[in-house]
Design a protein around this motif. Structure first.
Motif, PDB file in Angstrom:
ATOM      1  N   LEU A 180       0.896  -0.973   0.010  1.00 40.20           N
ATOM      2  CA  LEU A 180      -0.029   0.199  -0.109  1.00 40.20           C
ATOM      3  C   LEU A 180       0.881   1.156   0.055  1.00 40.20           C
ATOM      4  CD1 LEU A 180      -2.892  -1.154   2.363  1.00 40.20           C
ATOM      5  CD2 LEU A 180      -3.040  -0.875   0.002  1.00 40.20           C
ATOM      6  N   CYS A 181       2.160   1.312  -0.366  1.00 39.81           N
ATOM      7  CA  CYS A 181       2.962   2.333  -0.399  1.00 39.81           C
ATOM      8  C   CYS A 181       2.396   3.357  -1.502  1.00 39.81           C
ATOM      9  CB  CYS A 181       4.412   1.685  -0.783  1.00 39.81           C
ATOM     10  SG  CYS A 181       5.611   3.327  -0.963  1.00 39.81           S
ATOM     11  N   GLY A 182       2.294   4.513  -1.204  1.00 37.32           N
ATOM     12  CA  GLY A 182       1.592   5.393  -2.114  1.00 37.32           C
ATOM     13  C   GLY A 182       0.056   5.747  -1.849  1.00 37.32           C
ATOM     14  N   ILE A 183      -0.294   4.824  -0.967  1.00 38.25           N
ATOM     15  CA  ILE A 183      -1.966   4.883  -0.548  1.00 38.25           C
ATOM     16  C   ILE A 183      -2.117   5.663   0.620  1.00 38.25           C
ATOM     17  CG2 ILE A 183      -4.158   3.705  -0.393  1.00 38.25           C
ATOM     18  CD1 ILE A 183      -2.739   3.446  -3.216  1.00 38.25           C
ATOM     19  N   ALA A 184      -2.947   6.569   0.558  1.00 35.33           N
ATOM     20  CA  ALA A 184      -3.517   7.392   1.868  1.00 35.33           C
ATOM     21  C   ALA A 184      -4.663   6.898   2.132  1.00 35.33           C
ATOM     22  CB  ALA A 184      -3.200   8.987   1.438  1.00 35.33           C
ATOM     23  N   ILE A 185      -4.543   6.676   3.507  1.00 33.47           N
ATOM     24  CA  ILE A 185      -5.938   5.924   4.109  1.00 33.47           C
ATOM     25  C   ILE A 185      -6.300   6.873   5.348  1.00 33.47           C
ATOM     26  CG2 ILE A 185      -6.675   3.835   5.244  1.00 33.47           C
ATOM     27  CD1 ILE A 185      -4.838   2.314   3.962  1.00 33.47           C
ATOM     28  N   GLY A 186      -7.737   7.079   5.192  1.00 36.57           N
ATOM     29  CA  GLY A 186      -8.425   7.838   6.259  1.00 36.57           C
ATOM     30  C   GLY A 186      -8.665   6.769   7.446  1.00 36.57           C
ATOM     31  N   VAL A 187      -8.453   7.334   8.634  1.00 38.37           N
ATOM     32  CA  VAL A 187      -8.935   6.476   9.723  1.00 38.37           C
ATOM     33  C   VAL A 187      -9.461   6.875  10.675  1.00 38.37           C
ATOM     34  CG1 VAL A 187      -7.622   5.597  11.755  1.00 38.37           C
ATOM     35  CG2 VAL A 187      -6.373   5.741   9.490  1.00 38.37           C
ATOM     36  N   LYS A 188     -10.681   6.484  10.790  1.00 35.55           N
ATOM     37  CA  LYS A 188     -12.117   6.908  11.737  1.00 35.55           C
ATOM     38  C   LYS A 188     -11.450   7.048  13.148  1.00 35.55           C
ATOM     39  CE  LYS A 188     -16.687   5.457  12.985  1.00 35.55           C
ATOM     40  NZ  LYS A 188     -17.623   4.411  13.111  1.00 35.55           N
ATOM     41  N   ASP A 189     -11.955   8.458  13.637  1.00 39.03           N
ATOM     42  CA  ASP A 189     -11.347   9.004  14.763  1.00 39.03           C
ATOM     43  C   ASP A 189     -11.855   8.313  16.059  1.00 39.03           C
ATOM     44  OD1 ASP A 189      -9.571  10.695  15.963  1.00 39.03           O
ATOM     45  OD2 ASP A 189     -11.023  12.156  16.031  1.00 39.03           O
ATOM     46  N   ILE A 190     -12.288   7.073  15.949  1.00 41.65           N
ATOM     47  CA  ILE A 190     -12.417   6.116  17.153  1.00 41.65           C
ATOM     48  C   ILE A 190     -11.336   5.023  17.250  1.00 41.65           C
ATOM     49  CG2 ILE A 190     -14.913   6.451  17.520  1.00 41.65           C
ATOM     50  CD1 ILE A 190     -14.950   3.606  16.439  1.00 41.65           C
ATOM     51  N   GLY A 221     -16.379   8.490  -1.104  1.00 42.20           N
ATOM     52  CA  GLY A 221     -17.460   8.775  -2.186  1.00 42.20           C
ATOM     53  C   GLY A 221     -17.242  10.110  -2.990  1.00 42.20           C
ATOM     54  N   ALA A 222     -16.787  11.129  -2.357  1.00 47.25           N
ATOM     55  CA  ALA A 222     -16.274  12.263  -2.863  1.00 47.25           C
ATOM     56  C   ALA A 222     -15.226  12.176  -4.155  1.00 47.25           C
ATOM     57  CB  ALA A 222     -15.767  13.347  -1.789  1.00 47.25           C
ATOM     58  N   GLY A 223     -14.430  11.079  -3.816  1.00 45.01           N
ATOM     59  CA  GLY A 223     -13.389  10.750  -4.903  1.00 45.01           C
ATOM     60  C   GLY A 223     -12.093  11.402  -4.369  1.00 45.01           C
ATOM     61  N   VAL A 224     -11.976  11.815  -3.103  1.00 43.41           N
ATOM     62  CA  VAL A 224     -10.546  12.429  -2.720  1.00 43.41           C
ATOM     63  C   VAL A 224      -9.681  11.523  -1.955  1.00 43.41           C
ATOM     64  CG1 VAL A 224     -11.521  14.846  -2.880  1.00 43.41           C
ATOM     65  CG2 VAL A 224     -11.702  13.584  -0.799  1.00 43.41           C
ATOM     66  N   LEU A 225     -10.141  10.369  -1.508  1.00 43.18           N
ATOM     67  CA  LEU A 225      -9.353   9.422  -0.859  1.00 43.18           C
ATOM     68  C   LEU A 225      -9.483   7.932  -1.231  1.00 43.18           C
ATOM     69  CD1 LEU A 225      -8.010   9.310   1.911  1.00 43.18           C
ATOM     70  CD2 LEU A 225     -10.019   9.071   2.948  1.00 43.18           C
ATOM     71  N   PRO A 226      -8.394   7.283  -1.539  1.00 38.64           N
ATOM     72  CA  PRO A 226      -8.819   5.932  -2.193  1.00 38.64           C
ATOM     73  C   PRO A 226      -9.114   4.900  -1.197  1.00 38.64           C
ATOM     74  CG  PRO A 226      -6.094   6.372  -1.761  1.00 38.64           C
ATOM     75  CD  PRO A 226      -7.193   7.600  -1.483  1.00 38.64           C
ATOM     76  N   LEU A 227      -8.754   5.070   0.048  1.00 32.02           N
ATOM     77  CA  LEU A 227      -9.077   4.077   0.899  1.00 32.02           C
ATOM     78  C   LEU A 227      -9.415   4.526   2.451  1.00 32.02           C
ATOM     79  CD1 LEU A 227      -8.965   0.943   0.406  1.00 32.02           C
ATOM     80  CD2 LEU A 227      -6.867   0.775   1.502  1.00 32.02           C
ATOM     81  N   ALA A 228     -10.297   4.009   3.138  1.00 34.25           N
ATOM     82  CA  ALA A 228     -10.538   4.557   4.451  1.00 34.25           C
ATOM     83  C   ALA A 228     -11.039   3.245   5.444  1.00 34.25           C
ATOM     84  CB  ALA A 228     -11.663   5.715   4.344  1.00 34.25           C
ATOM     85  N   LEU A 229     -10.716   3.754   6.638  1.00 36.18           N
ATOM     86  CA  LEU A 229     -11.240   2.704   7.646  1.00 36.18           C
ATOM     87  C   LEU A 229     -12.425   3.137   8.444  1.00 36.18           C
ATOM     88  CD1 LEU A 229      -7.939   1.971   9.449  1.00 36.18           C
ATOM     89  CD2 LEU A 229      -8.995   0.488   7.610  1.00 36.18           C
TER      90      LEU A 229
END
Lengths: 414, 414
Positions: free
Chosen positions: A54-64, A141-149
């Motif tokens: 996943l090098c090069g992939i930025a992931i959003g992490v839910k704040d819990i 969904g907005a297309g600004v992030l490739p992956l999120a938790l």
């Protein structure tokens, strides 16, 4: 939407670098953040991680989800303002080890319950993105992030994914360890992923779990699909029904066997049991907040916890026994089908930001621990997406993903 | 040993006050602390809690359990030195709500694994108290604390209880929520209680869980007891065998039906599966410590985590399937008996403080989630206690306690 596999292909092909890919994602996030407000805090120092899948992939992490490098405020700054965990949650270590970069902490309802953040639906800013994984669903969904938790205790991954037009998987119970994730209900809490496509979900899940077999086979048989209405949960909106009908029709045209399945009364009992289990466990999980910080607990979850005080251990034990029995009965449902197809949510995202919508079509599957995938493919008036849900037996996450890809491709061909 | 019920009776009878009872306990702790070193930190401001079933009772809290009022160092100050959780673990809230007072944080092996603290066996200072709940077992066994919390992933409640001559229960899996307890293995970690008698354990467990039915009935039938040697786990020491024989004989004389049970090979498979599950889950649970603070991880658990890196998900999945199958097979074992009687530990506490002893006779029952009770009653040379273990079916904690009391009374009559 952004695609994990696309970004990786471009890095591998020399069109970009991992560092530039991260920078591009962070710029995309910043360009929409005023509108959708998906992040509790973005990672100002985001750089490409170590070599890895996943090098090069930025992931959003839910704040819990605990992060050693970022405060973790649980959607409740009144109690967890400035709270800095010492270590990372297990899933955060896994994503770092896979070479991923933390894009930032995404907004969540308070404690992943019902009190909504100010995040907006990327497809219609007057509507909720759903919850509790609001920011993760909105940014993908907005297309600004490739992956999120995200996490799901009732319907907090699949429902916001449906509202935001994102692909998402809530895997089998504890396929991803929840160590370091704020607990709501230990029998139910499940980490999930949002992405721009089914192949991305499969790739991401394989990378984060070390389970290579989750990468999808190139081709195979058309799935045998059972369509379930979940009458015990009440009715969908007309758009929810239309989305389901459309998906069933598309799958059948593409060669799938599609038939309607009626679930017997015991599944309705289990559906009701889910609420008892969730609420009883929340009473204990939030014992400290409720007893020591009552007036700082946001009103929605406080009402839930108020009502939870009345649930007796015997009612909880009964609910667990029902769940246990129905997990076994579920095997029979799959005697001659591969997956179930049902609603991801009652319909499109409700208007306003106060309510994050209803998890009624998600509760049963979360209780059963079964893998669920949201497949977008229908758009209601107001530009609001409505997804459908593929459900496979416990432990058959690859089957859920395989069938979801089949339905997704069928919908795209319609 | 101190008795919870005795203290409460004396408060109720006006012989003492809750405040004085707390003070007396804290003085008792202080009087032995130089010798046994049970506390990571004692509560210098210990005062009686609010009215409640445990008002006047000071409780030791193992130092992997989050406390809002005390730092929580996990037995590993190199990584968690000065670590102050924001909130209390669910069980700590429960004990405060029951009116109990936190006597202090008790010493634990690092992360509840194998690296021992300097705690000494109260019955022979040259010997280990066992682990990982070392301080809780030692303080209760020393008679300076009426009640203490421990955790068990393999044998960390029942084994140190046996070594220290304390009564203890490892209840059914998740009878007590583990929210806020440092995770070692989410499928196995179980909170347990140490006390000076069976009635105290039952009373404490009822008070902390709101399950009044755990308070023991005054009398009833003599239990049908199956004695199991657990051959798959290897042999006990002669003293371990003597303790078991003595308990079986005492129970039979007191009117119990006692017969030997042979467990089939699949139970041995499950016994081996326990180790795989524990180790694989620890790899994830300690992912941050291992990947970010490797050189600060104490050597014993570091070796465990080194070996854990090699366990593949498929081996873990197989182990879980075996566990699932054997949990069902366990029902047949109880077709015509009420409880099992087996070793709590191979024998008396090993000499020295380096090793906390072997959990081989505890692993299977922890994996099965079954309630286990340690009953002291035999003393080996060197003044070292050796207990026996009563095991009941999952969810039958009252039955385990009832049979344990029967055996305890029978041993006292011998």
């Amino acid at each position: 939407m952004m695609s994990v596999l696309d970004i990786l292909r471009r890095i591998e092909g020399g069109e970009t670098t991992a560092e530039n890919a991260i920078r591009a994602t962070m710029e995309a996030i910043a360009s929409k953040e005023d509108e959708i407000r998906a992040f509790a805090r973005a990672n100002a120092d985001a750089r490409a991680g170590a070599a890895g899948p996943l090098c090069g992939i930025a992931i959003g992490v839910k704040d819990i989800i605990d992060t050693a490098d970022f405060v973790t405020e649980m959607g409740c700054p009144a109690i967890y303002g400035g709270w800095q965990p010492r270590g990372d949650a297990a899933i955060v270590t896994a994503l770092k080890q896979a070479g991923a970069t933390i894009a930032g902490k995404t907004k969540t309802t308070a404690f992943a319950a019902s009190d909504a953040p100010d995040t907006r639906n990327p497809h219609n800013l007057a509507h909720t993105p759903g919850g509790s994984s609001s920011g993760s669903a909105a940014a993908v969904g907005a297309g600004v992030l490739p992956l999120a938790l995200g996490t799901q205790t009732a319907g907090s991954v699949i429902r916001p994914a449906s509202f935001c037009g994102a692909y998402a998987i809530k895997p089998s119970y504890r396929l991803i360890p929840t160590v370091g994730v704020k607990c709501f209900s230990w029998s139910l809490d499940t980490l999930g992923l949002f992405a721009g496509g089914i192949a991305d979900l499969a790739y991401g899940l394989a990378a984060l779990t070390g389970r290579g077999d989750l990468k999808l086979a190139a081709a195979g048989n058309a799935p045998r699909i059972g369509v379930v209405a979940q009458y015990f949960a009440g009715d969908p909106d007309p758009d929810g029904q239309a989305a389901l009908d459309r998906a069933a029709q598309a799958a059948e045209r593409a060669g799938a066997t599609v038939r309607t399945i009626a679930l017997s009364d015991i599944f309705g009992q289990a559906w009701r049991a889910q609420h008892i289990i969730q609420t009883f466990e929340a009473k204990h999980a939030f014992g400290w907040e409720y007893s020591e910080r009552y007036h700082d607990v946001p009103p929605g979850i406080r009402r839930t916890l108020d009502s939870a005080q009345k649930i007796e251990p015997a009612a909880y034990d009964d609910a667990r026994r029902i769940a246990h029995r129905v997990r076994r009965a579920m095997n029979d449902v799959f005697a001659d089908i591969d997956v179930l197809l049902t609603f991801s949510a009652p319909g499109p995202a409700p208007s306003g930001l106060d309510s994050t919508g209803d998890a009624k079509f998600n509760r049963l599957w979360t209780l059963m621990g079964m893998p669920c995938v949201n497949v977008p493919g229908y758009v209601a008036s107001g530009n609001l997406p409505v997804g459908v849900q593929i459900v496979a037996p416990f432990g058959q996450d690859d089957r859920a993903l395989y069938a979801a890809r089949f339905v997704d491709e069928a919908l795209k061909k319609l």
